[in-house]
Design an enzyme around this catalytic site. Structure first.
Site, mmCIF file in Angstrom:
data_model
loop_
_atom_site.group_PDB
_atom_site.id
_atom_site.type_symbol
_atom_site.label_atom_id
_atom_site.label_comp_id
_atom_site.label_asym_id
_atom_site.label_seq_id
_atom_site.Cartn_x
_atom_site.Cartn_y
_atom_site.Cartn_z
ATOM 1 N N LYS A 232 -19.571 -3.611 1.319
ATOM 2 C CA LYS A 232 -19.217 -4.722 2.215
ATOM 3 C C LYS A 232 -20.372 -5.684 2.444
ATOM 4 O O LYS A 232 -20.147 -6.783 2.950
ATOM 5 C CB LYS A 232 -18.674 -4.172 3.537
ATOM 6 C CG LYS A 232 -17.275 -3.624 3.356
ATOM 7 C CD LYS A 232 -16.662 -3.127 4.622
ATOM 8 C CE LYS A 232 -15.248 -2.653 4.320
ATOM 9 N NZ LYS A 232 -14.615 -2.002 5.437
ATOM 10 N N LYS B 32 -9.073 0.137 -5.006
ATOM 11 C CA LYS B 32 -8.045 0.784 -4.170
ATOM 12 C C LYS B 32 -7.247 -0.245 -3.383
ATOM 13 O O LYS B 32 -7.775 -1.306 -3.038
ATOM 14 C CB LYS B 32 -8.681 1.808 -3.225
ATOM 15 C CG LYS B 32 -9.229 1.251 -1.940
ATOM 16 C CD LYS B 32 -9.507 2.354 -0.937
ATOM 17 C CE LYS B 32 -9.925 1.743 0.388
ATOM 18 N NZ LYS B 32 -8.927 1.701 1.417
ATOM 19 N N LYS C 201 -6.140 -2.865 3.186
ATOM 20 C CA LYS C 201 -5.654 -3.900 4.114
ATOM 21 C C LYS C 201 -6.499 -5.149 4.042
ATOM 22 O O LYS C 201 -6.025 -6.249 4.198
ATOM 23 C CB LYS C 201 -5.732 -3.388 5.551
ATOM 24 C CG LYS C 201 -4.723 -2.358 5.902
ATOM 25 C CD LYS C 201 -4.743 -2.176 7.418
ATOM 26 C CE LYS C 201 -4.581 -0.729 7.763
ATOM 27 N NZ LYS C 201 -5.851 0.020 7.697
HETATM 28 N N1 AQP Z 1 -5.405 2.955 -1.254
HETATM 29 C C1 AQP Z 1 -5.312 4.047 -0.527
HETATM 30 N N2 AQP Z 1 -4.768 5.168 -1.040
HETATM 31 C C2 AQP Z 1 -4.657 6.309 -0.310
HETATM 32 N N3 AQP Z 1 -5.073 6.409 0.981
HETATM 33 C C3 AQP Z 1 -5.604 5.295 1.543
HETATM 34 N N4 AQP Z 1 -6.091 5.059 2.769
HETATM 35 C C4 AQP Z 1 -6.525 3.769 2.839
HETATM 36 N N5 AQP Z 1 -6.334 3.157 1.661
HETATM 37 C C5 AQP Z 1 -5.766 4.077 0.836
HETATM 38 C C6 AQP Z 1 -6.111 6.035 3.861
HETATM 39 O O1 AQP Z 1 -5.377 5.475 4.946
HETATM 40 C C7 AQP Z 1 -5.973 5.902 6.180
HETATM 41 C C8 AQP Z 1 -6.255 4.687 7.046
HETATM 42 O O2 AQP Z 1 -7.317 3.952 6.431
HETATM 43 P P1 AQP Z 1 -7.822 2.516 6.826
HETATM 44 O O3 AQP Z 1 -7.201 2.072 8.072
HETATM 45 O O4 AQP Z 1 -9.313 2.482 6.714
HETATM 46 O O5 AQP Z 1 -7.157 1.671 5.622
HETATM 47 P P2 AQP Z 1 -7.681 0.515 4.689
HETATM 48 O O6 AQP Z 1 -6.494 -0.064 4.029
HETATM 49 O O7 AQP Z 1 -8.773 1.032 3.812
HETATM 50 O O8 AQP Z 1 -8.236 -0.525 5.745
HETATM 51 P P3 AQP Z 1 -9.310 -1.630 5.512
HETATM 52 O O9 AQP Z 1 -9.414 -2.456 6.733
HETATM 53 O O10 AQP Z 1 -9.076 -2.351 4.226
HETATM 54 O O11 AQP Z 1 -10.606 -0.744 5.392
HETATM 55 P P4 AQP Z 1 -11.742 -0.821 4.360
HETATM 56 O O12 AQP Z 1 -12.073 -2.280 4.187
HETATM 57 O O13 AQP Z 1 -12.829 -0.051 5.049
HETATM 58 O O14 AQP Z 1 -11.261 -0.172 3.107
HETATM 59 C C9 AQP Z 1 -7.247 6.684 5.802
HETATM 60 O O15 AQP Z 1 -6.963 8.059 5.840
HETATM 61 C C10 AQP Z 1 -7.520 6.241 4.402
HETATM 62 O O16 AQP Z 1 -8.215 7.235 3.648
#
Ligand code: AQP
Length: 333
Positions: A111, A194, A197
């Site tokens: 990041k 991956k 969000k």
């Molecule tokens: N792509 C994914 N595949 C499987 N599991 C996932 N998780 C997130 N992405 C995947 C799991 O979902 C839970 C919540 O995670 P989060 O709120 O951190 O989700 P995110 O989409 O990763 O959110 P952000 O804002 O985009 O975060 P960053 O930028 O940090 O990646 C967790 O159990 C996660 O493992």
């Protein structure tokens, strides 16, 4: 009964990766573990965010979790910032963590790769410690998460072990619970990354609230790999393997068996799209009901925070005592 704790950020729209990697397991785990689930709104502040949108997304995320099947009678659902003990414990843990170990966190490195460290918020550097506090404060045995959280969980365990070693047995040392299938759903347009969000790939991110036609379109336009052979090989064929995995998880079949039943990408995409629509339609229907009555969700969160706080305050008191903080109104001889 073992205790499970996990969280989700209200940083945007909940997507298929969140659902397959985490939320569906939380729903199933409710009857197996004493389960605590939180919407980690404080983590969302590590990058710039519109306040009104953060509030709205926090409530929306809660409704999605309830619509997915979390049941306040069988689990504790709450918002992280409504239990202020998390941030207090985080400070105690920051005084146990080292700069070096936080600097090794790949999410921090990723990041800050673009803009550099200088402009990054201090919270972006320290939030893995807050995440450790989120977990340790509930004496959680298990943390069901997706693959992306493995390194943060290792840090959490290291901090718990170090704290216990330094100050005496205080925390339960938790285990990450990363299921083999669905733990890493990739972006549909950029299968090397991956699904996330916060990614800038609207077509690559399938949202749990996307209308069925949008879901179908996103999956049919998913980037595949050279050649025509369908096989489950995440390294060699990341795009196709992602679709195979999605279809396998949605239908409860092994990925190799799913792959073996196709010899073209088109039918695989069609079936994956239909399976995802079928999987998410009940969630969408329940979400619509909940969205019509936001007070109901707010009341569930209020009750969840009160219940969570009872556990959190006891653990925090234990940790403060262990490090030698003087309790209010008590003279220590
Ligand atoms: N792509 C994914 N595949 C499987 N599991 C996932 N998780 C997130 N992405 C995947 C799991 O979902 C839970 C919540 O995670 P989060 O709120 O951190 O989700 P995110 O989409 O990763 O959110 P952000 O804002 O985009 O975060 P960053 O930028 O940090 O990646 C967790 O159990 C996660 O493992």
């Amino acid at each position: 009964m073992t205790r499970a704790l996990s969280g989700i950020q209200p940083t945007g729209d909940t997507h298929l990766g969140n659902y397959l990697g985490a939320v569906r397991h939380w729903v199933a785990d409710q009857d197996v573990h004493d389960s605590y689930y939180c919407i980690v709104d404080l983590h969302a502040l590590t990058i710039p965010r519109d306040p009104g949108q953060l509030r709205a997304k926090t409530l929306e995320t809660a409704m999605i979790l309830l619509a997915a099947g979390l049941d306040p009678a069988r689990c504790t659902l709450f918002v992280q910032s409504q239990v202020p003990e998390h941030t207090e414990l985080s400070w105690l843990l920051e005084c146990v963590a080292s700069m070096g170990e936080l600097r090794r966190m790949t999410q921090f490195k990723d990041k800050t790769a673009k803009g550099g460290e200088t402009e990054a918020r201090v919270g972006l550097f320290t939030y893995p410690v807050l995440q450790a506090a989120d977990i340790l404060i509930y004496d959680a045995d298990l943390v069901p998460v997706g693959e992306d959280q493995r390194q943060h969980l290792e840090l959490c365990r290291d901090l718990a072990l170090r704290f216990n070693h330094r100050y005496g047995d205080t925390f339960v040392v938790p285990e990450a619970l990363i299921r083999p299938l669905g733990a890493k759903i990739q972006d549909l347009q950029e299968p090397a990354r991956k699904m996330s969000k916060s990614s800038e790939s609207p077509q690559g991110t399938l949202l749990v609230l996307d209308p069925p036609d949008v879901m179908r379109r996103k999956i049919r336009r998913a980037v595949t790999d050279p050649g025509t052979e369908v096989r489950f090989d995440p390294e060699g064929k990341p795009g196709v393997s992602n679709l195979v995995q999605i279809l396998a998880v949605a239908t409860g079949r092994p990925p190799a068996e799913v792959a073996a039943s196709y010899d073209q990408y088109g039918p695989l995409k069609n079936d994956a799209a239909e399976a995802v629509v079928e999987l998410l339609l009940p969630l969408q229907e329940r979400y619509r009901e909940l969205a019509g009555d936001p007070k109901r969700t707010a009341a569930i969160l209020e009750e969840g925070a009160a219940k969570a706080q009872r556990v959190a305050s006891a653990t925090l008191a234990r940790a403060k005592d262990a490090v030698g903080l003087l309790p209010r109104g008590r003279v220590v001889g």
